[in-house]
Design a protein around this motif. Sequence first.
Motif, PDB file in Angstrom:
ATOM      1  N   GLU A  89      65.709 -65.076  33.227  1.00 42.12           N
ATOM      2  CA  GLU A  89      66.562 -64.237  32.376  1.00 42.12           C
ATOM      3  C   GLU A  89      66.216 -62.749  32.468  1.00 42.12           C
ATOM      4  OE1 GLU A  89      66.725 -68.307  31.385  1.00 42.12           O
ATOM      5  OE2 GLU A  89      64.944 -67.019  31.361  1.00 42.12           O
ATOM      6  N   ASP A  90      65.093 -62.424  33.092  1.00 41.08           N
ATOM      7  CA  ASP A  90      64.725 -61.018  33.286  1.00 41.08           C
ATOM      8  C   ASP A  90      65.402 -60.416  34.524  1.00 41.08           C
ATOM      9  OD1 ASP A  90      61.429 -61.982  32.301  1.00 41.08           O
ATOM     10  OD2 ASP A  90      62.900 -60.908  31.075  1.00 41.08           O
ATOM     11  N   THR A  91      66.085 -61.246  35.299  1.00 38.41           N
ATOM     12  CA  THR A  91      66.785 -60.753  36.482  1.00 38.41           C
ATOM     13  C   THR A  91      67.818 -59.706  36.093  1.00 38.41           C
ATOM     14  OG1 THR A  91      66.470 -62.784  37.727  1.00 38.41           O
ATOM     15  CG2 THR A  91      68.326 -61.396  38.367  1.00 38.41           C
ATOM     16  N   ALA A  92      67.713 -58.521  36.691  1.00 44.48           N
ATOM     17  CA  ALA A  92      68.615 -57.424  36.321  1.00 44.48           C
ATOM     18  C   ALA A  92      68.338 -56.217  37.204  1.00 44.48           C
ATOM     19  CB  ALA A  92      68.418 -57.030  34.864  1.00 44.48           C
ATOM     20  N   LEU A  93      69.228 -55.256  37.115  1.00 48.16           N
ATOM     21  CA  LEU A  93      68.996 -53.935  37.681  1.00 48.16           C
ATOM     22  C   LEU A  93      68.335 -53.105  36.586  1.00 48.16           C
ATOM     23  CD1 LEU A  93      69.453 -52.110  40.152  1.00 48.16           C
ATOM     24  CD2 LEU A  93      71.663 -51.476  39.147  1.00 48.16           C
ATOM     25  N   TYR A  94      67.141 -52.631  36.838  1.00 48.42           N
ATOM     26  CA  TYR A  94      66.360 -51.915  35.834  1.00 48.42           C
ATOM     27  C   TYR A  94      66.488 -50.405  36.053  1.00 48.42           C
ATOM     28  CZ  TYR A  94      64.151 -56.131  34.070  1.00 48.42           C
ATOM     29  OH  TYR A  94      63.926 -57.348  33.482  1.00 48.42           O
ATOM     30  N   TYR A  95      66.767 -49.713  34.944  1.00 49.00           N
ATOM     31  CA  TYR A  95      66.956 -48.258  34.977  1.00 49.00           C
ATOM     32  C   TYR A  95      65.899 -47.553  34.137  1.00 49.00           C
ATOM     33  CZ  TYR A  95      71.787 -49.266  36.433  1.00 49.00           C
ATOM     34  OH  TYR A  95      72.903 -49.706  37.081  1.00 49.00           O
ATOM     35  N   CYS A  96      65.428 -46.445  34.623  1.00 47.31           N
ATOM     36  CA  CYS A  96      64.615 -45.526  33.851  1.00 47.31           C
ATOM     37  C   CYS A  96      65.575 -44.512  33.226  1.00 47.31           C
ATOM     38  CB  CYS A  96      63.647 -44.825  34.801  1.00 47.31           C
ATOM     39  SG  CYS A  96      62.597 -43.584  34.054  1.00 47.31           S
ATOM     40  N   MET A  97      65.371 -44.219  31.950  1.00 50.32           N
ATOM     41  CA  MET A  97      66.268 -43.289  31.277  1.00 50.32           C
ATOM     42  C   MET A  97      65.484 -42.278  30.456  1.00 50.32           C
ATOM     43  SD  MET A  97      69.606 -45.567  30.194  1.00 50.32           S
ATOM     44  CE  MET A  97      70.575 -44.069  29.992  1.00 50.32           C
ATOM     45  N   ASN A 105      69.507 -39.286  21.945  1.00 47.27           N
ATOM     46  CA  ASN A 105      70.039 -40.366  22.780  1.00 47.27           C
ATOM     47  C   ASN A 105      69.570 -40.251  24.224  1.00 47.27           C
ATOM     48  OD1 ASN A 105      71.516 -41.365  20.600  1.00 47.27           O
ATOM     49  ND2 ASN A 105      73.315 -40.149  21.111  1.00 47.27           N
ATOM     50  N   PHE A 106      69.511 -41.402  24.885  1.00 49.22           N
ATOM     51  CA  PHE A 106      69.185 -41.439  26.311  1.00 49.22           C
ATOM     52  C   PHE A 106      70.424 -41.017  27.083  1.00 49.22           C
ATOM     53  CE2 PHE A 106      65.009 -43.197  26.345  1.00 49.22           C
ATOM     54  CZ  PHE A 106      64.908 -43.908  25.163  1.00 49.22           C
ATOM     55  N   VAL A 107      70.320 -39.924  27.835  1.00 48.63           N
ATOM     56  CA  VAL A 107      71.482 -39.389  28.524  1.00 48.63           C
ATOM     57  C   VAL A 107      71.312 -39.285  30.029  1.00 48.63           C
ATOM     58  CG1 VAL A 107      72.288 -38.133  26.498  1.00 48.63           C
ATOM     59  CG2 VAL A 107      70.732 -37.005  28.096  1.00 48.63           C
ATOM     60  N   TYR A 108      70.083 -39.358  30.516  1.00 51.18           N
ATOM     61  CA  TYR A 108      69.824 -39.265  31.949  1.00 51.18           C
ATOM     62  C   TYR A 108      69.313 -40.625  32.430  1.00 51.18           C
ATOM     63  CZ  TYR A 108      69.722 -34.259  30.925  1.00 51.18           C
ATOM     64  OH  TYR A 108      70.033 -32.992  30.498  1.00 51.18           O
ATOM     65  N   ARG A 109      69.730 -41.033  33.628  1.00 55.45           N
ATOM     66  CA  ARG A 109      69.195 -42.276  34.178  1.00 55.45           C
ATOM     67  C   ARG A 109      69.070 -42.174  35.694  1.00 55.45           C
ATOM     68  NH1 ARG A 109      72.722 -45.508  36.891  1.00 55.45           N
ATOM     69  NH2 ARG A 109      74.949 -45.310  36.441  1.00 55.45           N
ATOM     70  N   GLY A 110      68.183 -43.018  36.237  1.00 53.57           N
ATOM     71  CA  GLY A 110      68.024 -43.086  37.673  1.00 53.57           C
ATOM     72  C   GLY A 110      69.038 -44.034  38.288  1.00 53.57           C
ATOM     73  N   GLU A 111      68.877 -44.309  39.576  1.00 57.36           N
ATOM     74  CA  GLU A 111      69.798 -45.187  40.288  1.00 57.36           C
ATOM     75  C   GLU A 111      69.492 -46.656  40.053  1.00 57.36           C
ATOM     76  OE1 GLU A 111      72.108 -42.319  41.243  1.00 57.36           O
ATOM     77  OE2 GLU A 111      72.501 -44.286  42.141  1.00 57.36           O
ATOM     78  N   GLY A 112      68.270 -46.947  39.598  1.00 61.08           N
ATOM     79  CA  GLY A 112      67.915 -48.323  39.289  1.00 61.08           C
ATOM     80  C   GLY A 112      67.132 -49.000  40.401  1.00 61.08           C
ATOM     81  N   THR A 113      66.417 -50.056  40.015  1.00 67.01           N
ATOM     82  CA  THR A 113      65.690 -50.886  40.967  1.00 67.01           C
ATOM     83  C   THR A 113      65.913 -52.344  40.582  1.00 67.01           C
ATOM     84  OG1 THR A 113      63.528 -51.271  42.007  1.00 67.01           O
ATOM     85  CG2 THR A 113      63.504 -50.777  39.655  1.00 67.01           C
ATOM     86  N   GLN A 114      66.189 -53.188  41.576  1.00 72.88           N
ATOM     87  CA  GLN A 114      66.572 -54.574  41.315  1.00 72.88           C
ATOM     88  C   GLN A 114      65.336 -55.451  41.117  1.00 72.88           C
ATOM     89  OE1 GLN A 114      69.683 -55.916  40.905  1.00 72.88           O
ATOM     90  NE2 GLN A 114      68.684 -57.874  40.450  1.00 72.88           N
ATOM     91  N   VAL A 115      65.371 -56.252  40.081  1.00 67.35           N
ATOM     92  CA  VAL A 115      64.354 -57.266  39.834  1.00 67.35           C
ATOM     93  C   VAL A 115      65.049 -58.630  39.834  1.00 67.35           C
ATOM     94  CG1 VAL A 115      62.731 -58.203  38.144  1.00 67.35           C
ATOM     95  CG2 VAL A 115      62.854 -55.736  38.535  1.00 67.35           C
ATOM     96  N   THR A 116      64.569 -59.525  40.687  1.00 63.34           N
ATOM     97  CA  THR A 116      65.131 -60.874  40.768  1.00 63.34           C
ATOM     98  C   THR A 116      64.011 -61.884  40.560  1.00 63.34           C
ATOM     99  OG1 THR A 116      66.829 -60.146  42.316  1.00 63.34           O
ATOM    100  CG2 THR A 116      66.403 -62.510  42.191  1.00 63.34           C
ATOM    101  N   VAL A 117      64.192 -62.733  39.561  1.00 61.64           N
ATOM    102  CA  VAL A 117      63.209 -63.767  39.250  1.00 61.64           C
ATOM    103  C   VAL A 117      63.837 -65.111  39.569  1.00 61.64           C
ATOM    104  CG1 VAL A 117      61.662 -64.724  37.508  1.00 61.64           C
ATOM    105  CG2 VAL A 117      62.332 -62.306  37.403  1.00 61.64           C
ATOM    106  N   SER A 118      63.310 -65.744  40.608  1.00 55.54           N
ATOM    107  CA  SER A 118      63.929 -66.981  41.079  1.00 55.54           C
ATOM    108  C   SER A 118      62.921 -67.796  41.860  1.00 55.54           C
ATOM    109  CB  SER A 118      65.129 -66.657  41.972  1.00 55.54           C
ATOM    110  OG  SER A 118      65.643 -67.816  42.568  1.00 55.54           O
ATOM    111  N   SER A 119      63.046 -69.123  41.729  1.00 52.98           N
ATOM    112  CA  SER A 119      62.188 -69.981  42.516  1.00 52.98           C
ATOM    113  C   SER A 119      62.874 -70.382  43.823  1.00 52.98           C
ATOM    114  CB  SER A 119      61.811 -71.221  41.711  1.00 52.98           C
ATOM    115  OG  SER A 119      62.975 -71.892  41.251  1.00 52.98           O
TER     116      SER A 119
END
Length: 119
Positions: A89-97, A105-119
């Motif tokens: 369930e943690d699988t997602a595109l993670y953004y720093c903001m 409010n959070f107004v700036y963000r990066g492009e993101g980094t992908q996290v995939t948790v899978s067996s």
Amino acid sequence: QVHLVESGGGRVQPGGSLRLSCTVSGSITSSTSLGWFRQPPGRIREFVAAIYWVGSQPNYRDSVKGRFTISRDDSKNTLDLQMNRLEPEDTALYYCMASRESGGNFVYRGEGTQVTVSS
């Protein structure tokens, strides 16, 4: 203006660990809020963790408490997210903001980094 670049994503098996890093540049101060958000497949972006100003207690999403740890080092302009006991369930595109200099409010963000948790 704030520029954010994430790194450290990847694929990991359930129960594994990853450490995400974000390099922050631009107009930030000790009052700037820094945080991590994520967007799971097919869902809207959601809050993960944040440190709202230097010295404040971190705030976490309930589902990651006890597994994730956020840390900021303003001397190095970095924001990290240590993720342990990862779940599918943690699988997602993670953004720093980031907020503007004085917080809010959070107004700036990066492009993101992908996290995939899978067996």
